[in-house]
Design an enzyme around this catalytic site. Structure first.
Site, PDB file in Angstrom:
ATOM      1  N   GLU A  64       0.832  -1.196   0.000  1.00 52.37           N
ATOM      2  CA  GLU A  64       0.000   0.000   0.000  1.00 52.37           C
ATOM      3  C   GLU A  64       0.871   1.252   0.000  1.00 52.37           C
ATOM      4  O   GLU A  64       0.590   2.215  -0.726  1.00 52.37           O
ATOM      5  CB  GLU A  64      -0.939   0.014   1.203  1.00 52.37           C
ATOM      6  CG  GLU A  64      -1.883   1.207   1.187  1.00 52.37           C
ATOM      7  CD  GLU A  64      -2.699   1.361   2.460  1.00 52.37           C
ATOM      8  OE1 GLU A  64      -3.795   1.952   2.387  1.00 52.37           O
ATOM      9  OE2 GLU A  64      -2.232   0.909   3.526  1.00 52.37           O
ATOM     10  N   TRP A  86      -8.614  -1.390  -0.010  1.00 54.45           N
ATOM     11  CA  TRP A  86      -9.326  -0.186  -0.436  1.00 54.45           C
ATOM     12  C   TRP A  86     -10.617  -0.502  -1.203  1.00 54.45           C
ATOM     13  O   TRP A  86     -11.295   0.415  -1.687  1.00 54.45           O
ATOM     14  CB  TRP A  86      -8.426   0.687  -1.313  1.00 54.45           C
ATOM     15  CG  TRP A  86      -7.500   1.574  -0.524  1.00 54.45           C
ATOM     16  CD1 TRP A  86      -6.217   1.297  -0.146  1.00 54.45           C
ATOM     17  CD2 TRP A  86      -7.784   2.877  -0.017  1.00 54.45           C
ATOM     18  NE1 TRP A  86      -5.682   2.343   0.559  1.00 54.45           N
ATOM     19  CE2 TRP A  86      -6.623   3.338   0.649  1.00 54.45           C
ATOM     20  CE3 TRP A  86      -8.905   3.711  -0.074  1.00 54.45           C
ATOM     21  CZ2 TRP A  86      -6.554   4.584   1.258  1.00 54.45           C
ATOM     22  CZ3 TRP A  86      -8.836   4.953   0.537  1.00 54.45           C
ATOM     23  CH2 TRP A  86      -7.676   5.380   1.193  1.00 54.45           C
ATOM     24  N   TYR A 128      -4.221   9.998  -1.222  1.00 57.96           N
ATOM     25  CA  TYR A 128      -2.827  10.186  -0.800  1.00 57.96           C
ATOM     26  C   TYR A 128      -1.812  10.371  -1.925  1.00 57.96           C
ATOM     27  O   TYR A 128      -1.112  11.378  -1.984  1.00 57.96           O
ATOM     28  CB  TYR A 128      -2.394   8.992   0.053  1.00 57.96           C
ATOM     29  CG  TYR A 128      -3.158   8.827   1.332  1.00 57.96           C
ATOM     30  CD1 TYR A 128      -2.838   9.559   2.471  1.00 57.96           C
ATOM     31  CD2 TYR A 128      -4.216   7.916   1.417  1.00 57.96           C
ATOM     32  CE1 TYR A 128      -3.546   9.391   3.653  1.00 57.96           C
ATOM     33  CE2 TYR A 128      -4.923   7.751   2.592  1.00 57.96           C
ATOM     34  CZ  TYR A 128      -4.589   8.488   3.709  1.00 57.96           C
ATOM     35  OH  TYR A 128      -5.297   8.325   4.867  1.00 57.96           O
ATOM     36  N   CYS A 180      -6.238  10.180   6.566  1.00 55.91           N
ATOM     37  CA  CYS A 180      -6.113   9.934   8.013  1.00 55.91           C
ATOM     38  C   CYS A 180      -4.704  10.271   8.477  1.00 55.91           C
ATOM     39  O   CYS A 180      -4.523  11.085   9.378  1.00 55.91           O
ATOM     40  CB  CYS A 180      -6.454   8.483   8.328  1.00 55.91           C
ATOM     41  SG  CYS A 180      -8.179   8.054   8.009  1.00 55.91           S
ATOM     42  N   ARG A 205      -4.816  12.275  11.968  1.00 54.68           N
ATOM     43  CA  ARG A 205      -5.999  12.896  12.562  1.00 54.68           C
ATOM     44  C   ARG A 205      -6.975  11.859  13.113  1.00 54.68           C
ATOM     45  O   ARG A 205      -7.709  12.123  14.067  1.00 54.68           O
ATOM     46  CB  ARG A 205      -6.737  13.763  11.537  1.00 54.68           C
ATOM     47  CG  ARG A 205      -7.348  12.966  10.408  1.00 54.68           C
ATOM     48  CD  ARG A 205      -8.368  13.711   9.571  1.00 54.68           C
ATOM     49  NE  ARG A 205      -8.887  12.824   8.536  1.00 54.68           N
ATOM     50  CZ  ARG A 205      -9.946  12.033   8.691  1.00 54.68           C
ATOM     51  NH1 ARG A 205     -10.618  12.026   9.827  1.00 54.68           N
ATOM     52  NH2 ARG A 205     -10.346  11.253   7.706  1.00 54.68           N
ATOM     53  N   ASP A 208      -7.956   4.156  13.450  1.00 59.84           N
ATOM     54  CA  ASP A 208      -8.642   2.914  13.794  1.00 59.84           C
ATOM     55  C   ASP A 208      -7.607   2.041  14.496  1.00 59.84           C
ATOM     56  O   ASP A 208      -6.714   1.478  13.864  1.00 59.84           O
ATOM     57  CB  ASP A 208      -9.155   2.278  12.499  1.00 59.84           C
ATOM     58  CG  ASP A 208      -9.700   0.865  12.678  1.00 59.84           C
ATOM     59  OD1 ASP A 208      -9.585   0.291  13.771  1.00 59.84           O
ATOM     60  OD2 ASP A 208     -10.233   0.327  11.692  1.00 59.84           O
TER      61      ASP A 208
END
Length: 303
Positions: A64, A86, A128, A180, A205, A208
């Site tokens: 990833e 994803w 991203y 994130c 920010r 999980d």
């Protein structure tokens, strides 16, 4: 004897279970959340912080990261690399817009087999990689933040501006998921010595804690190792800073199970070669030795 660094992660998990603020979140699943957390991992001597209290599929996490670095935003290339993390977001959009209750397996097969279908339904928007490698300014100029950071590390390693980020306010609404892990900042210690070290601080920010954080720490450590190799520096510390750190309510039993396990030694990371640039790394370049985790713990993804 120093306490195992993985206890930072486990202590946060305990705190969430014991004192987390119960919240209804964007997904509707609900969470136990705390605000503000920090963890530090020493990557000296090749230490690779892949959590051991459950198996973390580090190859998937690193793939990833390589996908982020490629600047791509379509899941087709991820699926051809057997990475499915994803798929939930474009699958949810497809079901909502077409009304077809297609299975995830069938959806992924169509993405891989049909390029036009992938273009229409497999793109995640300017997530991203787009922002890291192809940020477009108001004049239409393209900015490669990763290349800029590496160039500054080579030419001005004491700079306080070695930063890249993905929180592009003007494009947030076009992203399948708002970033994130938002801000990455590099720092070189020991300048002038024979062995300066490169450290990385990541500001996240939203985290999980059960599913996302193990992947994030692993892939951020891999990024630090790659950039260190490219700039002829030794890896230093990975410093992780979390904002809204949360456990989903349907992850609580899995978290309690993980807390019963004792951490084992982290594995070591080395590279099979030195690629010509940050763009040339492949998963086969990563040699991870000594990873002996507890069994995996499965849990659903909240979309």
């Amino acid at each position: 004897m120093n306490r195992h660094a993985e206890y930072q992660y486990l202590d946060l998990m305990s705190r969430l279970i014991e004192r987390g603020d119960r919240r209804i979140d964007r997904t509707g699943v609900g969470t136990l959340a705390n605000f503000g957390a920090m963890m530090r991992f020493d990557l000296s001597d090749g230490v690779f912080p892949v959590y051991t209290t459950k198996r973390v599929y580090w190859k998937t996490a690193v793939k990833e990261m390589l996908w982020f670095l490629s600047g791509q935003t379509n899941i087709r290339s991820l699926l051809t690399a057997n990475v499915r993390i994803w798929s939930d977001w474009p699958l949810s959009r497809y079901r909502k817009e077409t009304g077809e209750e297609i299975t995830q397996e069938s959806f992924e097969e169509r993405i891989v087999a049909d390029e036009n279908f992938a273009i229409q339904w497999g793109d995640l928007g300017p997530v991203y990689g787009k922002q890291w490698r192809r940020w477009i300014d108001k004049d239409g100029r393209e900015h490669d933040q990763i290349a800029g950071v590496i160039d500054t590390l080579r030419t001005d390693p004491s700079s306080r501006r070695m930063i890249f980020h993905a929180w592009n306010v003007g494009e947030l609404e076009n992203m399948a998921l708002h970033p994130c892990h938002m801000v990455y900042q590099f720092y070189v210690s020991g300048l002038g010595s024979t062995a300066p070290k490169l450290s990385l601080m990541v500001t996240q920010r939203s985290s999980d804690h059960l599913l996302g954080n193990p992947f994030n720490i692993c892939q951020q450590a891999a990024l630090l190792a790659m950039v260190a190799q490219q700039t002829d520096l030794a890896p230093g510390e990975l410093i992780w800073s979390g904002g809204d750190v949360h456990l989903y309510l349907n992850h609580l039993e899995q978290a309690k199970q993980q807390l019963t396990r004792e951490p084992r030694p982290f594995p070591k990371l080395s590279f099979a070669r030195k690629p010509a640039s940050i763009d040339d790394y492949r998963i086969d370049d990563f040699i991870v030795e000594g990873y002996n985790p507890h069994p995996p713990i499965e849990a659903p993804v909240a979309v």
